[in-house]
Scaffold this active site. Structure first.
Site, PDB file in Angstrom:
ATOM      1  N   CYS A 138      42.691  46.013  48.376  1.00 39.72           N
ATOM      2  CA  CYS A 138      42.718  44.857  49.252  1.00 39.72           C
ATOM      3  C   CYS A 138      42.404  43.487  48.620  1.00 39.72           C
ATOM      4  O   CYS A 138      41.915  43.379  47.511  1.00 39.72           O
ATOM      5  CB  CYS A 138      41.764  45.064  50.414  1.00 39.72           C
ATOM      6  SG  CYS A 138      41.852  46.693  51.141  1.00 39.72           S
ATOM      7  N   CYS A 158      35.607  43.895  36.563  1.00 38.05           N
ATOM      8  CA  CYS A 158      36.650  44.893  36.297  1.00 38.05           C
ATOM      9  C   CYS A 158      37.695  44.327  35.330  1.00 38.05           C
ATOM     10  O   CYS A 158      38.390  43.364  35.650  1.00 38.05           O
ATOM     11  CB  CYS A 158      37.323  45.299  37.605  1.00 38.05           C
ATOM     12  SG  CYS A 158      38.781  46.361  37.397  1.00 38.05           S
TER      13      CYS A 158
END
Length: 538
Positions: free
Chosen positions: A8, A274
């Site tokens: 998302c 990340c």
């Protein structure tokens, strides 16, 4: 390439009174600011295509907070191709504050009820709220079990978003309007994993926050009276926002009583951004945490070029060898690699951008490749191809693509070069790979670093003439962040949070015992580390 999906994207907009009435972002009616939300979500479409929605705040209507959401892409959900229907939605849900969401599911079903934002209505305005969430709670199973075991709860959805909603509602259960900074500070002691969150209540309060380790990106800006925040900078930049900043891990933005303030709601003992955001997920025109996605990918290509020269496997003759990117995320790396090697970078694969998502879903793997990619025989025939791929996760799509390049493109040789280390471990922070069994590389590797022989074996399995990955240490160099500030769990097996490590050990046990099917985070890790003593809602 393996159609890896992300959990998302989130966005937020707010019109702040008393900051002037002119802004290049919006100079119209403040209560119509929410009309910009679908435009923002279109720029976040790469982060989720299953559903889209927004919740808006307007104190002059009966539904002070109201939520619109539908299954499908942003264009499908908001009926943008039907001007009258789109205009009706924009008018009905107009507001001076808005939060938005694009969804891809790593947890839960694909029905409309799972689409976000979630809204919880209440007669007390500060208990009436909507929120949207980007990420994955690694202790979701534990949190869910605590709700079901210790309290009279009934959960209607199998996802962490509903669990978050109940924990927020629990924090709002008292008779006094809470301090929202303290509320989210308390919730941060319960949540483990990746979670960026936008929150809007019927008092007109807005919260935008980033988790304490900063796994997923979140940026914000204010231009005159208009505030905006989003998962990626491109969503703000394309609206005209300037001076776009990254929200730091453990920080939250609070808009309350017309004032904007930034708070450190939770300690951030370490950062773990990340690395996949720069390599694969983010729009190539985005920047976050002061690092450009495009420049990071270009540096990956330069690293591939250095490695290629050292390998000496393929003749670097521009008459016989070409570099071909796998569209679209491999292009920046491929172009930089080719430039450094002095050979052509050609678009030997053309992606069909007009094939609908639903149309592709019904096809088998080989048909999907043929539908999505057209090899250009004119530039591939008889050539030795250095095929630049951003990553290899499951390999099934790549295997079909290599066959397609030989059969339809006429490539003489195909040498796969991967601008990423081997994916050896699952992700529990919002990427849809949660088991060891589904991963390609671990089947061939005796340790965390692949040998030349192991990479040759992988190439043979795929049908390539050779295959080489970038080493792990190249990632931090290309992103230009210290390795200790990156989450590289999927390429190292070292997880930045306690529950992530527990889930990895569970995934390894499941794989070793042959029970590795299904999502690992659907199974509660042991021992349970989170407790709720008095969850409830009023």
């Amino acid at each position: 390439m393996d159609e890896l999906h992300h959990e998302c994207g989130v966005a937020a907009l707010y019109y702040l009174p008393g900051r002037g009435d002119r802004s290049p972002v919006w100079s119209g009616d403040p209560d119509q600011l929410s009309r910009l939300m679908p435009r923002m979500l279109l720029d976040l479409q790469n982060r989720g295509q299953l559903a889209a929605g927004m919740a808006t705040y307007n104190p002059d209507r009966e539904q002070i907070v109201d939520t619109y959401k539908e299954v499908g892409t942003v264009i499908e959900a908001f009926r943008i191709n039907h001007p009258h229907k789109y205009a009706s939605i924009m008018e009905e849900y107009a507001g001076r504050g808005s939060i938005g969401h694009t969804r891809y599911a790593t947890c839960g079903a694909t029905k409309r009820s799972y689409a976000q934002p979630f809204e919880r209505r209440h007669g007390c305005k500060w208990k009436w709220f909507a929120f949207a969430f980007n990420g994955q709670l690694t202790n979701f199973a534990d949190l869910r079990e605590q709700l079901l075991t210790n309290h009279d709860y009934h959960l209607t959805r199998d996802n962490d978003t509903e669990v978050i909603m109940h924990y927020i509602a629990h924090e709002l259960r008292g008779d006094d309007r809470p301090d929202l900074v303290e509320m989210f500070r308390h919730l941060a002691t319960k949540f483990d994993g990746a979670y960026n969150l936008t929150f809007l209540n019927a008092m007109g309060d807005m919260v935008v926050l980033r988790d304490p380790v900063g796994i997923r990106p979140l940026v914000y800006s204010q231009d005159g009276p208009v505030f905006g925040a989003a998962s990626e900078s491109v969503a703000l930049q394309n609206l005209g926002f300037r001076n776009i900043k990254s929200l730091e891990p453990g920080q939250m933005i609070l808009i309350q009583d017309g004032e904007l303030s930034v708070h450190q709601y939770a300690p951030s003992p370490r950062k773990a951004h990340c690395f996949f955001e720069w390599i694969y997920f983010a729009n190539v025109s985005s920047s976050f945490d002061d690092r450009s996605v495009y420049l990071s990918r270009a540096r990956l290509g330069q690293e591939l070029a250095k490695q290629e020269k050292a390998l000496g496997r393929v003749p670097l003759n521009p008459e016989e060898t070409v570099v071909v990117p796998v569209p679209d995320t491999g292009k920046a790396a491929a172009d930089a690699m080719a430039f450094a090697l002095g050979i052509p970078s050609v678009e030997g694969l053309i992606r069909n951008r007009y094939i609908g998502r639903t149309f592709i879903e019904g096809a088998n793997r080989a048909d999907k490749v043929r539908l999505k990619f057209t090899p250009l025989r004119e530039v591939l025939s008889g050539k030795k191809v250095l095929l630049v791929e951003d990553s290899i996760v499951r390999s099934t799509t790549l295997k079909s693509l290599l066959h397609h390049l030989r059969d339809q493109g006429g490539a003489k040789e195909i040498h796969v070069r991967v601008a990423c280390p081997p994916i050896i471990a699952p992700c529990f922070y919002g990427i849809d790979m949660s088991t060891v069994k589904e991963l390609f590389a671990p089947k061939f590797m005796a340790s965390k670093v692949p040998t030349v022989a192991e990479q040759d074996a992988m190439a043979k399995e795929l049908g390539a003439d050779s295959l080489f990955y970038l080493p792990v240490d190249a990632v931090a160099r290309c992103i230009d962040l210290p390795a200790e500030q990156l989450c590289r769990a999927c390429v190292t097996g070292d997880y930045p949070t306690a529950n992530g490590e527990q889930l990895y050990q569970l995934a390894l046990r499941n794989h070793a015992t042959g029970t590795g099917d299904g999502r690992t985070y659907d199974r509660p890790p042991e021992p349970l580390v989170c407790s709720v003593t008095d969850a409830g809602q009023t």
